[in-house]
Structure formats: C-alpha cells, structure tokens
Design an enzyme around this catalytic site. Structure first.
Site, PDB file in Angstrom:
ATOM      1  N   CYS A 266       0.825  -1.216   0.000  1.00  0.00           N
ATOM      2  CA  CYS A 266       0.000   0.000   0.000  1.00  0.00           C
ATOM      3  C   CYS A 266       0.863   1.273   0.000  1.00  0.00           C
ATOM      4  O   CYS A 266       1.481   1.572  -1.009  1.00  0.00           O
ATOM      5  CB  CYS A 266      -0.993  -0.035   1.157  1.00  0.00           C
ATOM      6  N   HIS A 348      -4.175  -4.877  -0.146  1.00  0.00           N
ATOM      7  CA  HIS A 348      -3.835  -5.413   1.175  1.00  0.00           C
ATOM      8  C   HIS A 348      -3.896  -6.938   1.148  1.00  0.00           C
ATOM      9  O   HIS A 348      -4.988  -7.516   1.252  1.00  0.00           O
ATOM     10  CB  HIS A 348      -4.798  -4.863   2.238  1.00  0.00           C
ATOM     11  N   GLU A 350      -3.140  -8.992   3.394  1.00  0.00           N
ATOM     12  CA  GLU A 350      -3.589  -9.551   4.678  1.00  0.00           C
ATOM     13  C   GLU A 350      -5.102  -9.515   4.802  1.00  0.00           C
ATOM     14  O   GLU A 350      -5.680 -10.271   5.580  1.00  0.00           O
ATOM     15  CB  GLU A 350      -2.949  -8.787   5.837  1.00  0.00           C
TER      16      GLU A 350
END
Length: 369
Positions: A266, A348, A350
C-alpha cells in the site's frame, strides 16, 4: 441519540444523529467503504487516520465490538457515518456496542441520512473534507466557515501520528526481547524489520505465522539503526496520507534496497515507486473495500483483493516491471525490480476484512529473504 450535522466543504449539509451530546467539531476527509462487515477492523486501521469513513452497508454495529478484532491500538479513523447504527449488539463475542466503543475514544458516529445519495455525491465530486458537528447549537454556516480554515487532508503528515515511537520486537508467542535481536541471540528464524508507516496487526500476524521474527521500527529510523537489528529482509508497511509528504524518505528507501530484500504494501508500494523515480497521484474517490479484482500478470491469475488507498502509482521507470493491474480501472497494483529483490503491491494481501486470495504475497516475501 442527539441531533448532529455533517457539513461538507462544498457547502452541503446533512442533518442526522450522533451519540454525543457535548458540543464539538470533528474534521476529516470523507470517504466511503463498501465492506459488508469489518467495521471495527476498518476503524482501527491506521491507514484511515484523518478520515471520516462512511459505510455503504446501510446497517452497522449489529455484532458489536471485540477487542480481539482491532488492527491497531485504538481507533484511528476520525469518525463514522452510516444509514443506521445498531445500539443493541447481538453476538457472543461482543464486549460493547459500536457507539460506546467509539465514544470511549471520543470518535463520533453520525447516522440517519441517505448514504446512497452521499456515496453518489463523493463519486461525482471526489473525496471531500467534512465536519461532524455535535451539540445543541448547530450552526451550518459557522461550521462551514470553520471547516474551510482547516488544512487539507493531503497537507498533513499522519504517518508520524500512527507509527511506533521505538522498536518493538515480536515473536509468534508474543512480545520479544529487543536486546536479543541486537546481539543476534533471537534464535535461528529469519528476521524481518517492518518500517511502520501505520502497519496493521494482520500483516504482522501473517509474517509470524510463516515462522519469521518481526521487529517494528519507527518510520523515522535510519539505515544504520535498521542495520543494528540484523534483518534478513525489510517490509515497508501500509499507512495514511499522501506519499509525497514523505518524499524525504526516498534516499533511505533506496539505501535499504541496496542492502536487503525490500518489499512494500500500500503506502510502502507508493514510497518504493517514488524512490525509484516513479510518480503518484490522488484518485478521485479511492479504492476502499473488498472484492477488488486484480490480475497477477506473470501467471494471468485473477485475485480478489481488499483495498484501502486514496493515492496510486501513475508511472514506473523501465527497470520496474508491472506485475499487478486492477481490472476495474486498470490502475497499477504491483511491480517488481528487474535486478533487485524488490517487490510491492498496492492492495492489502492480509485482507482484514476481505478475501484471502492474495496472501501468497507473504509466501513469496518470506521465500525471498
């Protein structure tokens, strides 16, 4: 439930409700998120620092709040806007209601408006600076005048507000011993230094699950200070704000890439691009929510990703190879260096909340250090 107003910088005023009776003005860049669940993870994501988050899901708060779901220490967003907020949570994990939880950190919730209409306004005009005003004396004209005097979102350094102030060593079983890291006695596992621009806990958890030791360091940490930690690799984390506010980091980042595998997520992706001579720009209303289709060009595979960014990379130099593109608008979602162990993604991997398609990023990173 008390009367409140939401005032936008274009002069638009919405009348609704807040959980606060006291008179106060709360300012932030108004953005929208399309997640169906995960309001707690969103509100504690440091990337939302300085922003008021409007949820397009019309009803939020029904499953309450659990401290186990926080993505950082405390709420980082400046406010929450929704069509309706549940006052009575119904979930066995719930520890408090959404409005109580927000109120404990003096963060306003604002509800009772047509969020579909407001979403369309943001899509037409772009993200707008906004103010949630609470209290009995609600004066839209005075609030708008006050709002116009506030600094723009892109002018502030939010990273310094959310980054750790000193190194934090983490192990799979919990807090580690930083002195053992400094003396090389932390064990045989590989060691990753995460430069904390506003890292989410889910990123750290994904690294720990793959058997590596992690040390978070302040974004102000220099190369020599990082070298004392003896890392096998460096990860530049996500974070809030305009990447060009951190342009002074470029020299340090280039030096990092000369010494260690250096990857980014990011904001880390944007900072790596800027360091190598790329360019970034502000998106009209950003990408915020799950189920964003991204194609991994080396294999052609499409991954559904979770995203949260208001800025994007617009140009890459020839020695950076484009690896990921967003299939909705063809914006750049990832790249790698043709000669160095450098790779970065805009989304992202995750995904908290969101799909897990892109977690292979952590496999590739841990396999490359």
């Amino acid at each position: 439930m008390y009367k409140a107003i939401l005032v936008l910088e274009d002069g638009t005023v919405y009348e609704g409700y807040s959980q606060f009776e006291h008179a106060q003005k709360y300012v932030g860049e108004l953005v929208f998120n399309t997640s169906m669940t995960g309001y707690q993870e969103v509100m504690t994501d440091p990337s939302y620092a300085g922003q008021i988050v409007m949820f397009t899901q019309p009803h939020v708060g029904n499953y309450g709040v659990s401290s186990r779901d926080n993505e950082s220490e405390g709420i980082k967003a400046a406010g929450l806007v929704a069509r309706e907020v549940s006052m009575v949570p119904s979930n066995y994990r719930s520890e408090s209601s959404l409005t109580q939880w927000l109120g404990n950190d003096d963060v306003p919730a604002f509800w009772g408006i047509d969020t579909r209409e407001l979403t369309r306004r943001i899509r037409d005009k772009g993200a707008l600076l906004a103010c949630i005003a609470t209290g009995e004396s609600l004066d839209p004209a005075a609030t708008l005048s006050w709002l116009k005097a506030q600094p723009k979102y892109g002018e502030r350094d939010f990273v310094s507000e959310v980054s750790v102030s000193e190194p934090v060593a983490l192990r799979l079983e919990g807090q580690g011993d930083l002195e053992k890291v400094l003396t090389g006695e932390a064990g045989g596992a590989k060691h990753v230094v995460v430069v904390d621009y506003g890292v989410k806990r889910s990123i750290v958890r994904n690294l720990l699950r793959r058997g590596v030791n992690v040390t978070l360091v302040p974004n102000s940490y220099g190369v020599e200070e990082i070298e004392r930690l003896r890392p096998d690799g460096v990860l530049l984390s996500n974070g809030p704000g305009d990447p060009q506010v951190l342009s002074a980091q470029s020299e340090k980042i280039l030096r990092l890439t000369e010494r260690w595998p250096t990857w980014g997520i990011c904001l880390g992706h944007q900072l790596l691009a800027l360091a190598f001579g790329g360019k970034t720009y502000k998106l009209k209303f950003g990408h915020r929510g799950p189920n964003q289709p991204v194609q991994y060009l080396p294999t052609g595979k499409v991954e559904m990703t979770s995203q949260n960014h208001g800025y994007a990379v617009s140009e890459l130099p020839e020695f950076l190879e484009l690896t990921h593109i967003n299939l909705n608008d063809e914006t750049i979602e990832g790249f790698r260096h043709k000669d160095k162990n450098v790779e970065a993604v805009q989304f992202h991997p995750e995904a908290g909340p969101g799909p897990h398609d892109a977690e292979n990023f952590f496999d590739r990173f841990c396999g490359a250090i």
